[in-house]
Design a protein around this motif. Sequence first.
Motif, PDB file in Angstrom:
ATOM      1  N   GLN A  44      42.470  42.158  31.886  1.00  0.00           N
ATOM      2  CA  GLN A  44      42.648  41.101  32.891  1.00  0.00           C
ATOM      3  C   GLN A  44      43.324  41.666  34.142  1.00  0.00           C
ATOM      4  O   GLN A  44      42.941  41.327  35.265  1.00  0.00           O
ATOM      5  CB  GLN A  44      43.470  39.954  32.314  1.00  0.00           C
ATOM      6  N   GLN A  45      44.307  42.553  33.966  1.00  0.00           N
ATOM      7  CA  GLN A  45      44.967  43.168  35.113  1.00  0.00           C
ATOM      8  C   GLN A  45      43.986  44.031  35.902  1.00  0.00           C
ATOM      9  O   GLN A  45      43.988  44.002  37.133  1.00  0.00           O
ATOM     10  CB  GLN A  45      46.153  44.016  34.655  1.00  0.00           C
ATOM     11  N   ILE A  46      43.155  44.782  35.200  1.00  0.00           N
ATOM     12  CA  ILE A  46      42.162  45.628  35.866  1.00  0.00           C
ATOM     13  C   ILE A  46      41.168  44.765  36.632  1.00  0.00           C
ATOM     14  O   ILE A  46      40.828  45.073  37.784  1.00  0.00           O
ATOM     15  CB  ILE A  46      41.451  46.546  34.849  1.00  0.00           C
ATOM     16  N   ASP A  47      40.709  43.678  36.037  1.00  0.00           N
ATOM     17  CA  ASP A  47      39.792  42.758  36.730  1.00  0.00           C
ATOM     18  C   ASP A  47      40.438  42.184  37.984  1.00  0.00           C
ATOM     19  O   ASP A  47      39.805  42.106  39.038  1.00  0.00           O
ATOM     20  CB  ASP A  47      39.341  41.628  35.805  1.00  0.00           C
ATOM     21  N   ALA A  48      41.714  41.793  37.881  1.00  0.00           N
ATOM     22  CA  ALA A  48      42.431  41.242  39.037  1.00  0.00           C
ATOM     23  C   ALA A  48      42.565  42.303  40.134  1.00  0.00           C
ATOM     24  O   ALA A  48      42.400  41.998  41.324  1.00  0.00           O
ATOM     25  CB  ALA A  48      43.805  40.724  38.619  1.00  0.00           C
ATOM     26  N   MET A  49      42.834  43.535  39.744  1.00  0.00           N
ATOM     27  CA  MET A  49      42.955  44.618  40.731  1.00  0.00           C
ATOM     28  C   MET A  49      41.609  44.902  41.401  1.00  0.00           C
ATOM     29  O   MET A  49      41.550  45.124  42.613  1.00  0.00           O
ATOM     30  CB  MET A  49      43.506  45.876  40.073  1.00  0.00           C
ATOM     31  N   ARG A  50      40.535  44.860  40.617  1.00  0.00           N
ATOM     32  CA  ARG A  50      39.201  45.069  41.201  1.00  0.00           C
ATOM     33  C   ARG A  50      38.882  43.966  42.207  1.00  0.00           C
ATOM     34  O   ARG A  50      38.326  44.235  43.280  1.00  0.00           O
ATOM     35  CB  ARG A  50      38.140  45.093  40.108  1.00  0.00           C
TER      36      ARG A  50
END
Length: 122
Positions: A44-50
């Motif tokens: 979820q953090q990676i998706d938010a960063m993307r």
Amino acid sequence: MGWMRTILLGDIGNRLDIADAEREISMVRAAHERSASKIRSRDQQIDAMRDEIGRQKLAIQALTRFLVDREIVSASELADFIREVDDEDGVVDGKMSIDPVKKGLVFPKKDIEDGTFRKSHP
């Protein structure tokens, strides 16, 4: 070790072995669920960063086009300035280094004379 209990205690030893195995399975299952939860959180953090990077790319592209289209700066001046800023972290590699202590970009103080990369006001 469990086989010794079974031999000595028979059915009771067998049940104790089963209870031990169930406890161990529960502990492994709980550890797996914690790991899976951490992985979901990181995903979820990676998706938010993307998503954030995509928004930033759009904003930078729009701002760059706006500045060049309005002739506030020429494309070649902007490219030269980007290379100059890129060199400020000591490596010309097309990206800014992030300070690991501050966890942010490093912005050295730099005076820019009027007429350099921006229009002077009369």
